[in-house]
Design a protein around this motif. Sequence first.
Motif, PDB file in Angstrom:
ATOM      1  N   ASP A 126       0.802  -1.235   0.000  1.00 24.98           N
ATOM      2  CA  ASP A 126       0.000   0.000   0.000  1.00 24.98           C
ATOM      3  C   ASP A 126       0.833   1.281   0.000  1.00 24.98           C
ATOM      4  O   ASP A 126       0.396   2.301  -0.516  1.00 24.98           O
ATOM      5  CB  ASP A 126      -1.006   0.016   1.155  1.00 24.98           C
ATOM      6  CG  ASP A 126      -0.351  -0.106   2.518  1.00 24.98           C
ATOM      7  OD1 ASP A 126       0.682  -0.790   2.622  1.00 24.98           O
ATOM      8  OD2 ASP A 126      -0.865   0.469   3.474  1.00 24.98           O
ATOM      9  N   ARG A 210      -1.888   6.613   7.645  1.00 27.89           N
ATOM     10  CA  ARG A 210      -2.048   6.829   6.202  1.00 27.89           C
ATOM     11  C   ARG A 210      -1.530   8.202   5.798  1.00 27.89           C
ATOM     12  O   ARG A 210      -1.149   8.401   4.652  1.00 27.89           O
ATOM     13  CB  ARG A 210      -3.492   6.551   5.800  1.00 27.89           C
ATOM     14  CG  ARG A 210      -3.781   5.063   5.978  1.00 27.89           C
ATOM     15  CD  ARG A 210      -5.190   4.622   5.699  1.00 27.89           C
ATOM     16  NE  ARG A 210      -5.346   3.211   6.065  1.00 27.89           N
ATOM     17  CZ  ARG A 210      -6.490   2.554   6.076  1.00 27.89           C
ATOM     18  NH1 ARG A 210      -7.606   3.182   5.726  1.00 27.89           N
ATOM     19  NH2 ARG A 210      -6.535   1.281   6.430  1.00 27.89           N
ATOM     20  N   LYS A 254      -3.584  -6.698  15.663  1.00 31.45           N
ATOM     21  CA  LYS A 254      -3.516  -5.276  15.345  1.00 31.45           C
ATOM     22  C   LYS A 254      -4.881  -4.744  14.963  1.00 31.45           C
ATOM     23  O   LYS A 254      -5.555  -5.401  14.170  1.00 31.45           O
ATOM     24  CB  LYS A 254      -2.558  -5.113  14.158  1.00 31.45           C
ATOM     25  CG  LYS A 254      -2.398  -3.707  13.653  1.00 31.45           C
ATOM     26  CD  LYS A 254      -1.622  -3.712  12.371  1.00 31.45           C
ATOM     27  CE  LYS A 254      -1.605  -2.294  11.834  1.00 31.45           C
ATOM     28  NZ  LYS A 254      -1.022  -2.211  10.544  1.00 31.45           N
ATOM     29  N   SER A 280      -1.220   3.885  15.006  1.00 32.93           N
ATOM     30  CA  SER A 280      -1.136   5.342  14.918  1.00 32.93           C
ATOM     31  C   SER A 280      -2.295   6.069  15.598  1.00 32.93           C
ATOM     32  O   SER A 280      -2.095   7.074  16.276  1.00 32.93           O
ATOM     33  CB  SER A 280      -1.054   5.751  13.444  1.00 32.93           C
ATOM     34  OG  SER A 280      -2.171   5.251  12.726  1.00 32.93           O
ATOM     35  N   TYR A 319       4.843   3.596  18.897  1.00 33.64           N
ATOM     36  CA  TYR A 319       5.577   4.802  18.502  1.00 33.64           C
ATOM     37  C   TYR A 319       6.235   5.470  19.708  1.00 33.64           C
ATOM     38  O   TYR A 319       7.045   6.365  19.549  1.00 33.64           O
ATOM     39  CB  TYR A 319       4.628   5.770  17.772  1.00 33.64           C
ATOM     40  CG  TYR A 319       4.078   5.147  16.503  1.00 33.64           C
ATOM     41  CD1 TYR A 319       4.831   5.136  15.333  1.00 33.64           C
ATOM     42  CD2 TYR A 319       2.835   4.511  16.487  1.00 33.64           C
ATOM     43  CE1 TYR A 319       4.355   4.526  14.181  1.00 33.64           C
ATOM     44  CE2 TYR A 319       2.351   3.898  15.345  1.00 33.64           C
ATOM     45  CZ  TYR A 319       3.119   3.911  14.191  1.00 33.64           C
ATOM     46  OH  TYR A 319       2.660   3.297  13.056  1.00 33.64           O
TER      47      TYR A 319
HETATM   48  C1  PBG Z   1      -0.112  -1.799   5.834  1.00 35.70           C
HETATM   49  C2  PBG Z   1      -0.007  -1.273   7.220  1.00 35.70           C
HETATM   50  C3  PBG Z   1      -0.844  -0.342   7.825  1.00 35.70           C
HETATM   51  C4  PBG Z   1      -0.357  -0.163   9.126  1.00 35.70           C
HETATM   52  C5  PBG Z   1       0.758  -0.972   9.271  1.00 35.70           C
HETATM   53  N1  PBG Z   1       0.940  -1.670   8.082  1.00 35.70           N
HETATM   54  C6  PBG Z   1      -1.952   0.454   7.249  1.00 35.70           C
HETATM   55  C7  PBG Z   1      -3.216  -0.158   6.876  1.00 35.70           C
HETATM   56  O1  PBG Z   1      -3.429  -1.357   6.976  1.00 35.70           O
HETATM   57  O2  PBG Z   1      -4.050   0.600   6.426  1.00 35.70           O
HETATM   58  C8  PBG Z   1      -0.961   0.740  10.165  1.00 35.70           C
HETATM   59  C9  PBG Z   1      -0.085   1.088  11.313  1.00 35.70           C
HETATM   60  C10 PBG Z   1      -0.607   2.202  12.161  1.00 35.70           C
HETATM   61  O3  PBG Z   1      -1.747   2.680  12.026  1.00 35.70           O
HETATM   62  O4  PBG Z   1       0.161   2.648  13.021  1.00 35.70           O
HETATM   63  N2  PBG Z   1       1.121  -1.715   5.141  1.00 35.70           N
END
Ligand code: PBG
Length: 332
Positions: A126, A210, A254, A280, A319
């Motif tokens: 992504d 994002r 997660k 995040s 973080y």
């Molecule tokens: C996908 C990925 C995401 C996160 C980690 N790996 C984004 C998603 O799935 O939309 C999110 C991590 C975060 O929000 O801290 N490569």
Amino acid sequence: MTAPGYPGARPRRLRRSPALRRMVSSVRLRPADLVLPMFVKEGVDQPIPISSMPGVVQHSRTSLRRAAVEAVEAGVGGLILFGVPTEKDARGSAADDPDGIVQLALADLVGEVGGDIVVMTDLCLDEYTDHGHCGLLTDAGEVDNDATLARYASIAVAQARAGAEVVAPSGMMDGQVGAIRAALDADGYPDLPILAYSAKYASAFYGPFRDAAQCAPQFGDRAGYQQDPARSVGEALREVALDLAEGADAVMVKPALAYLDVLRAVADAVDVPVAAYQVSGEYAMVEAAAAAGWIDRERAITETLTAISRAGADIILTYWAVEVARGLAAGR
Ligand code: PBG
């Protein structure tokens, strides 16, 4: 005086002094359990702040190395790297380009801190696709599971060649762990571990990420491949079991805080290390409320991490890893 009803039973006795509370506490975080997610952006010579994640930046290659050394000095257990390329296309070509930003930065990190901290990479598409989805699209605009697996296999090999010490697939394609394991074995990396994002939910709490990785889907959402929060815990256990059968060495849940029930169930079900990602949005909520003066920032950070640990996480991606590791070393 006896407590009404239950003579002798007074749980408060062990809470009466800081020394007593410290002695009887059973959930203890260690710096080595923490993993710091890091973003590296192509073509910048200064770190760029991320407005929705105060205190977190998109690193330049130079600032990334400096920050990695700080993490080592704080005793943090691992790093997980995310690349932000300047050029994106439909197939995410930068993801497995040996000269792509993530491979270059990975080699920098391994050279600088390899052996002192575990250098891991997120393995997904992504951040590299112009449409922002985690896989290749069919003509109809759907994410094509099996075509995507071939891309993930190639990315795994590119990351391994650049020196990754663990790869962490996060795209939620069916069969991704098996495809990556086979590709790594065939390319001479049978000993490279896979930390699978096994139970990953379609979550509003990824919002700030994002911005950080500049990877918001340009149309639609990720609910067609990430898990539905309204499904039962059993579905997460099934995802975990499939990943283990395909060769995952460690598994992840997660986000963390909204999924502690899932985390506990996974931790009870498996004997591999279990990681949880404090994402995040979890970070941003605490930082925003603290900035407004509405909560005690440090206590809220410690309380969330304690809860995640208590629910069964052996490893926590956060973080706040460096700050918390420093605090633990100072006895806070
Ligand atoms: C996908 C990925 C995401 C996160 C980690 N790996 C984004 C998603 O799935 O939309 C999110 C991590 C975060 O929000 O801290 N490569």
